[in-house]
Design an enzyme around this catalytic site. Structure first.
Site, PDB file in Angstrom:
ATOM      1  N   CYS A  83       3.659 -15.455   0.741  1.00 21.35           N
ATOM      2  CA  CYS A  83       2.424 -15.847   1.414  1.00 21.35           C
ATOM      3  C   CYS A  83       1.609 -16.789   0.519  1.00 21.35           C
ATOM      4  O   CYS A  83       1.989 -17.947   0.354  1.00 21.35           O
ATOM      5  CB  CYS A  83       1.640 -14.609   1.843  1.00 21.35           C
ATOM      6  SG  CYS A  83       0.365 -14.951   3.080  1.00 21.35           S
ATOM      7  N   HIS A 189       5.196 -10.988   4.055  1.00 18.28           N
ATOM      8  CA  HIS A 189       4.954  -9.999   2.994  1.00 18.28           C
ATOM      9  C   HIS A 189       6.101  -8.983   2.965  1.00 18.28           C
ATOM     10  O   HIS A 189       6.025  -7.938   3.618  1.00 18.28           O
ATOM     11  CB  HIS A 189       3.641  -9.260   3.235  1.00 18.28           C
ATOM     12  CG  HIS A 189       2.421 -10.095   3.075  1.00 18.28           C
ATOM     13  ND1 HIS A 189       1.673 -10.115   1.918  1.00 18.28           N
ATOM     14  CD2 HIS A 189       1.810 -10.952   3.926  1.00 18.28           C
ATOM     15  CE1 HIS A 189       0.645 -10.946   2.068  1.00 18.28           C
ATOM     16  NE2 HIS A 189       0.720 -11.466   3.277  1.00 18.28           N
ATOM     17  N   GLU A 191       6.816  -6.968   0.703  1.00 13.20           N
ATOM     18  CA  GLU A 191       6.424  -5.781  -0.058  1.00 13.20           C
ATOM     19  C   GLU A 191       5.820  -4.701   0.836  1.00 13.20           C
ATOM     20  O   GLU A 191       5.621  -3.562   0.401  1.00 13.20           O
ATOM     21  CB  GLU A 191       5.447  -6.150  -1.171  1.00 13.20           C
ATOM     22  CG  GLU A 191       4.023  -6.449  -0.751  1.00 13.20           C
ATOM     23  CD  GLU A 191       3.834  -7.848  -0.159  1.00 13.20           C
ATOM     24  OE1 GLU A 191       2.679  -8.207   0.136  1.00 13.20           O
ATOM     25  OE2 GLU A 191       4.836  -8.580   0.005  1.00 13.20           O
TER      26      GLU A 191
END
Length: 209
Positions: A83, A189, A191
């Site tokens: 991002c 994202h 994560e």
């Protein structure tokens, strides 16, 4: 190539730092946070997390990290930007803040906040080269790649059918994951959640460096 278990840093100026550290540790690497040049010097690879790209750029300058980061990237340090981190690794930005700089390294033009405001965030499947089955992509005020140079490998672009179903037709076909040499980046994202496969691609990149 690291001679033992690699040490991977997560730039810890702002953004999703804890989530990236937790994901990397699930992959059996040493994960550390990086705020100072001496911490950067310990790293075999570096994650540039999501967050606010202008804030991260300004804080990197304040912490005297901007030039050390550029030097390490030019010297071949593997890096993975997500991002805002994708914006930092781009050579060119559209819709950037006045005077906004990047670290550079990937021959691409990215459009900042391409998916719109936070209320326009989009989630959906992303099919990434090198990964079996889709990953869950979370796009929060995310960029996308407007143009990629000839040396850039496109790892993922959004499927028109899936973006239409989600009501984000403008994102159809947009490039959202790339790799160039020792650098890789995603608009989304990875994560978020417990799927570490995208980070696994980066760990493999570090081990091959």
């Amino acid at each position: 190539m690291p001679t033992s278990r690699p040490t991977l840093g997560v730039l810890a100026l702002q953004g999703d730092v804890r989530e990236h550290v937790a994901t990397l540790r699930r992959l059996d690497v040493d994960a550390i946070t990086v705020r100072r040049p001496e911490e950067l010097a310990r790293c075999h690879g570096l994650v540039l997390p999501g967050g606010e790209s202008t804030t991260m750029w300004r804080l990197a300058r304040t912490f005297d990290l901007l030039e050390p980061l550029r030097d390490r990237l030019r010297a071949g340090l593997p890096a993975f930007g997500t991002c805002a981190g994708m914006i930092l690794l781009a050579d060119r930005i559209l819709d950037g803040a006045p005077g906004q700089e990047t670290l550079g390294g990937i021959d691409m033009t990215v459009r900042r906040n391409a998916f719109g405001r936070q209320v326009d965030s989009f989630e959906g499947p992303v099919h990434v080269t090198g990964i079996d089955g889709p990953v869950h992509g979370v796009f929060i005020r995310a960029p996308w790649v407007e143009e990629a140079g000839p040396e850039v490998e496109v790892l993922a672009a959004l499927d028109p059918v899936e973006t239409a179903a989600a009501g984000v037709e403008a994102a159809a076909g947009r490039i959202v994951a790339v790799r160039q040499g020792h650098l890789m980046a995603t608009s989304f994202h990875p994560e978020v959640g417990h799927d570490s496969r995208v980070h696994g691609l980066f760990v493999d990149l570090v081990l091959r460096a």
